[in-house]
Enzyme design. Structure first.
Site, PDB file in Angstrom:
ATOM      1  N   HIS A   1       0.830  -1.201   0.000  1.00  0.00           N
ATOM      2  CA  HIS A   1       0.000   0.000   0.000  1.00  0.00           C
ATOM      3  C   HIS A   1       0.867   1.255   0.000  1.00  0.00           C
ATOM      4  O   HIS A   1       2.069   1.183   0.235  1.00  0.00           O
ATOM      5  CB  HIS A   1      -0.979   0.016   1.175  1.00  0.00           C
ATOM      6  CG  HIS A   1      -0.336   0.099   2.528  1.00  0.00           C
ATOM      7  ND1 HIS A   1       0.259  -0.976   3.129  1.00  0.00           N
ATOM      8  CD2 HIS A   1      -0.215   1.132   3.383  1.00  0.00           C
ATOM      9  CE1 HIS A   1       0.725  -0.615   4.317  1.00  0.00           C
ATOM     10  NE2 HIS A   1       0.463   0.659   4.490  1.00  0.00           N
TER      11      HIS A   1
ATOM     12  N   HIS B   1       1.015   5.360   1.386  1.00  0.00           N
ATOM     13  CA  HIS B   1       0.522   6.447   2.239  1.00  0.00           C
ATOM     14  C   HIS B   1       1.041   7.756   1.666  1.00  0.00           C
ATOM     15  O   HIS B   1       2.241   7.869   1.390  1.00  0.00           O
ATOM     16  CB  HIS B   1       1.068   6.333   3.661  1.00  0.00           C
ATOM     17  CG  HIS B   1       0.346   5.372   4.519  1.00  0.00           C
ATOM     18  ND1 HIS B   1      -0.780   5.716   5.223  1.00  0.00           N
ATOM     19  CD2 HIS B   1       0.588   4.080   4.793  1.00  0.00           C
ATOM     20  CE1 HIS B   1      -1.201   4.672   5.905  1.00  0.00           C
ATOM     21  NE2 HIS B   1      -0.385   3.659   5.659  1.00  0.00           N
TER      22      HIS B   1
ATOM     23  N   TYR C   1       2.750   9.108  11.831  1.00  0.00           N
ATOM     24  CA  TYR C   1       2.214   7.782  11.518  1.00  0.00           C
ATOM     25  C   TYR C   1       2.662   7.321  10.137  1.00  0.00           C
ATOM     26  O   TYR C   1       3.120   6.201   9.964  1.00  0.00           O
ATOM     27  CB  TYR C   1       0.684   7.801  11.593  1.00  0.00           C
ATOM     28  CG  TYR C   1       0.043   6.544  11.064  1.00  0.00           C
ATOM     29  CD1 TYR C   1       0.038   5.370  11.811  1.00  0.00           C
ATOM     30  CD2 TYR C   1      -0.542   6.524   9.812  1.00  0.00           C
ATOM     31  CE1 TYR C   1      -0.543   4.217  11.309  1.00  0.00           C
ATOM     32  CE2 TYR C   1      -1.122   5.372   9.309  1.00  0.00           C
ATOM     33  CZ  TYR C   1      -1.119   4.223  10.064  1.00  0.00           C
ATOM     34  OH  TYR C   1      -1.685   3.079   9.564  1.00  0.00           O
TER      35      TYR C   1
ATOM     36  N   GLN D   1       5.200   4.174   9.751  1.00  0.00           N
ATOM     37  CA  GLN D   1       4.230   3.098   9.577  1.00  0.00           C
ATOM     38  C   GLN D   1       4.901   1.765   9.288  1.00  0.00           C
ATOM     39  O   GLN D   1       4.488   0.740   9.797  1.00  0.00           O
ATOM     40  CB  GLN D   1       3.269   3.468   8.448  1.00  0.00           C
ATOM     41  CG  GLN D   1       1.891   2.946   8.615  1.00  0.00           C
ATOM     42  CD  GLN D   1       1.664   1.658   7.888  1.00  0.00           C
ATOM     43  OE1 GLN D   1       2.258   1.400   6.863  1.00  0.00           O
ATOM     44  NE2 GLN D   1       0.798   0.851   8.424  1.00  0.00           N
TER      45      GLN D   1
END
Length: 144
Positions: free
Chosen positions: A61, A63, A126, A130
């Site tokens: 993924h 971010h 974050y 992460q």
């Protein structure tokens, strides 16, 4: 330095946290593919007048914390990013297209988006850390 951006007739601070994944959440965004996705996001955002604040490409993924000018919608940005990156990856790495599961789509259809306001530093931290949190969770799962 002001927290706000300036255009000819507007001061703005439209900042978003966006997360999206490859099709079937395949763990494909590693090594050269991941680096190319990272570079493409930087380049395409700059071309569209957006400013990347934080960016983290994980194996399954992405971010992104980004400032988007008011004249551009989040959906237009995501359509451009996901479309251009998919075309670039499929042309640069032909083996990706050979997998019939893709169906000529590199990314999942949707994405997550949230506005970044008062908790900006928490969200940026974050996104930045992460991967470390994910590695720790995986280590704890293997120990159990």
């Amino acid at each position: 330095m002001s927290r706000y951006e300036k255009a000819s007739h507007v001061y703005w601070r439209c900042q978003y946290h966006i997360v999206w994944t490859p099709k079937y959440r395949f763990r494909i965004l590693k090594n050269k593919v991941g680096r190319d996705v990272y570079r493409c996001i930087q380049v395409y955002c700059e071309q569209l007048g957006c400013k990347v604040v934080e960016l983290n490409v994980q194996v399954d993924h992405v971010h992104l914390v980004v400032k988007i000018p008011p004249k551009l919608s989040v959906s237009k940005l995501m359509g451009a990013l996901k479309g251009k990156i998919a075309l670039k990856l499929f042309s640069k790495y032909p083996y990706l297209r050979k997998n019939k599961l893709w169906g000529n789509h590199f990314w999942q259809r949707g994405y997550f988006v949230d506005t970044v306001g008062i908790n900006e530093e928490i969200i940026r931290r974050y996104v930045r850390h992460q991967e470390k949190e994910e590695v720790q969770e995986q280590a704890q799962l293997t120990l159990q």
